[in-house]
Design a protein around this motif. Structure first.
Motif, PDB file in Angstrom:
ATOM      1  N   PRO A  16       0.807  -1.233   0.000  1.00 18.80           N
ATOM      2  CA  PRO A  16       0.000   0.000   0.000  1.00 18.80           C
ATOM      3  C   PRO A  16       0.832   1.272   0.000  1.00 18.80           C
ATOM      4  N   THR A  53       0.464   4.106  -2.860  1.00 11.59           N
ATOM      5  CA  THR A  53       0.183   5.505  -2.509  1.00 11.59           C
ATOM      6  C   THR A  53       1.184   6.448  -3.146  1.00 11.59           C
ATOM      7  N   SER A 109       0.974   6.300  -7.267  1.00  8.29           N
ATOM      8  CA  SER A 109      -0.236   6.931  -7.811  1.00  8.29           C
ATOM      9  C   SER A 109      -0.234   8.436  -7.569  1.00  8.29           C
ATOM     10  N   SER A 110       0.219   8.877  -6.404  1.00  7.02           N
ATOM     11  CA  SER A 110       0.266  10.314  -6.124  1.00  7.02           C
ATOM     12  C   SER A 110       1.305  11.012  -6.995  1.00  7.02           C
ATOM     13  N   MET A 115      -2.626  11.807  -1.745  1.00  5.41           N
ATOM     14  CA  MET A 115      -2.167  10.718  -0.892  1.00  5.41           C
ATOM     15  C   MET A 115      -3.248  10.251   0.077  1.00  5.41           C
ATOM     16  N   THR A 142      -9.548   8.476  -0.621  1.00  4.53           N
ATOM     17  CA  THR A 142      -9.991   7.130  -0.260  1.00  4.53           C
ATOM     18  C   THR A 142     -10.959   6.554  -1.285  1.00  4.53           C
ATOM     19  N   SER A 144      -3.715   1.305  -2.169  1.00  2.00           N
ATOM     20  CA  SER A 144      -3.121   2.448  -1.478  1.00  2.00           C
ATOM     21  C   SER A 144      -3.447   2.339   0.007  1.00  2.00           C
ATOM     22  N   ILE A 145      -2.772   3.141   0.804  1.00  2.00           N
ATOM     23  CA  ILE A 145      -2.985   3.074   2.245  1.00  2.00           C
ATOM     24  C   ILE A 145      -4.423   3.435   2.589  1.00  2.00           C
ATOM     25  N   ALA A 146      -4.914   4.523   2.020  1.00  2.00           N
ATOM     26  CA  ALA A 146      -6.261   4.974   2.352  1.00  2.00           C
ATOM     27  C   ALA A 146      -7.325   3.980   1.901  1.00  2.00           C
ATOM     28  N   SER A 147      -7.178   3.437   0.693  1.00  5.65           N
ATOM     29  CA  SER A 147      -8.186   2.487   0.208  1.00  5.65           C
ATOM     30  C   SER A 147      -8.135   1.182   0.994  1.00  5.65           C
ATOM     31  N   LEU A 158       1.267   6.855   6.807  1.00 10.51           N
ATOM     32  CA  LEU A 158       0.755   7.868   5.885  1.00 10.51           C
ATOM     33  C   LEU A 158       0.990   9.275   6.417  1.00 10.51           C
ATOM     34  N   SER A 194       3.360  12.256   4.771  1.00  8.66           N
ATOM     35  CA  SER A 194       2.876  13.622   4.568  1.00  8.66           C
ATOM     36  C   SER A 194       3.821  14.631   5.216  1.00  8.66           C
TER      37      SER A 194
END
Length: 324
Positions: free
Chosen positions: A83, A87, A90-91, A248, A251, A274-277, A303, A307
């Protein structure tokens, strides 16, 4: 009272007004201090919840938690590498698309577009920035995913499938979901936000600076390169950091189109996560006190750390640019 000739009359005393001012100033100072301290308290509380809740995962897996791409609730073996990779990739891809597009749009709206077109398109950009993320996710799932599966990936494989190095980036079955689709949706989402910030920065720029460049015979590209960019550097970086933070932490839109696969691969069209998903999908099925829940909280702490690192890097670049 008798006033002699040539002598100025006494000035009326203003003690009540000054006393009221002295009373309001400490009150305003206290409120402003409370708001500033409140931000630190809330941030500290969030960090504490993530760190304390995820400590069980860090203690159980150690450094292996950061480099393992295994996420298996059956064997109770969890890792953050997949993840985190999804993240970051994709970001980064979303920013590569969104930043040039946002900068060009903002510069056109403030320097080249007719007033009517600038007003209408500027309002449309602001409306796009206010669209809920789940709308972008549904649009991406029903429109972009089929387009990527039937047209984009087959065309990319036809063009780059035999090129060494690039063939791995387009390999895999055409599912339509994956890092490329997620990055495209994120780019569409964050472009209006970055454009709105950049437009406000360009509007606040003194017109005399831009006109002085044109008066010296500079072209539009030279004015943008040597006048607009140096003056608005801090505002531009702020807009980019704002867009990166939204990318980032996004979700629902990413959950619709990224594919939900905890694997690391070179292909941009392969399903990922990703981390959020991953947190959104796995959190409802995680019992309180379980190792799985601790791993999800540890992902939240990671995450936040990512940031903070990106924010620190942007501030360091700004400080370095001011010294040059």
């Amino acid at each position: 009272m008798n006033v002699s000739a040539g002598q100025a009359p006494p000035v009326a005393r203003q003690e009540p007004m000054m006393a009221k001012s002295r009373t309001g100033d400490p009150l305003f100072r206290g409120l402003a201090t409370a708001t500033g301290v409140g931000v630190l308290v809330v941030m500290g509380a969030i960090i504490a919840v993530m760190a304390v809740g995820g400590w069980k995962a860090f203690a159980s897996f150690g450094p292996q938690f950061l480099v393992s791409n295994v996420w298996n609730p059956v064997t109770q073996h969890f890792g953050a590498a997949a993840p985190v990779f999804g993240t970051i990739v994709s970001s980064a891809l979303a920013l590569l698309v969104a930043v040039p597009l946002a900068f060009g749009t903002a510069f056109w709206l403030t320097a080249l577009a007719p007033p009517l077109a600038s007003s209408v398109i500027g309002m449309a950009v602001q409306l796009l920035a206010a669209v809920p993320s789940i709308i972008f996710g549904m649009w991406g799932f029903f429109v972009i995913v089929p387009v990527v599966a039937h047209y984009v990936q087959p065309m990319a494989r036809q063009l780059f499938g035999h090129v060494p190095g690039l063939s791995a980036l387009v390999a895999g079955p055409p599912f339509g979901t994956g890092l490329f689709t997620a990055a495209f949706i994120l780019a569409v989402m964050i472009t209006p936000s970055i454009t709105a910030v950049m437009r406000d920065v360009f509007v606040s720029m003194p017109t005399v600076l831009r006109e002085s460049g044109y008066g010296l015979g500079a072209t539009r590209w030279e004015v943008m390169r040597h006048v607009v960019l140096p003056w608005s550097r801090q505002g531009l970086v702020g807009g980019i950091v704002l867009g990166m933070g939204r990318a980032m932490g996004e979700t629902m839109a990413v959950t619709f189109v990224i594919g939900d696969s905890n694997r690391i691969g070179w292909s941009l069209f392969a399903p990922a996560n990703s981390i959020a998903s991953l947190i959104a999908l796995e959190f409802p099925e995680s019992p309180a006190g379980s190792l799985k829940l601790a791993s999800l909280l540890a992902l939240g702490a990671i995450l936040m750390a990512i940031s903070f690192i990106t924010l620190w890097c942007s501030r360091w670049l700004l400080a370095r640019g001011d010294k040059v």
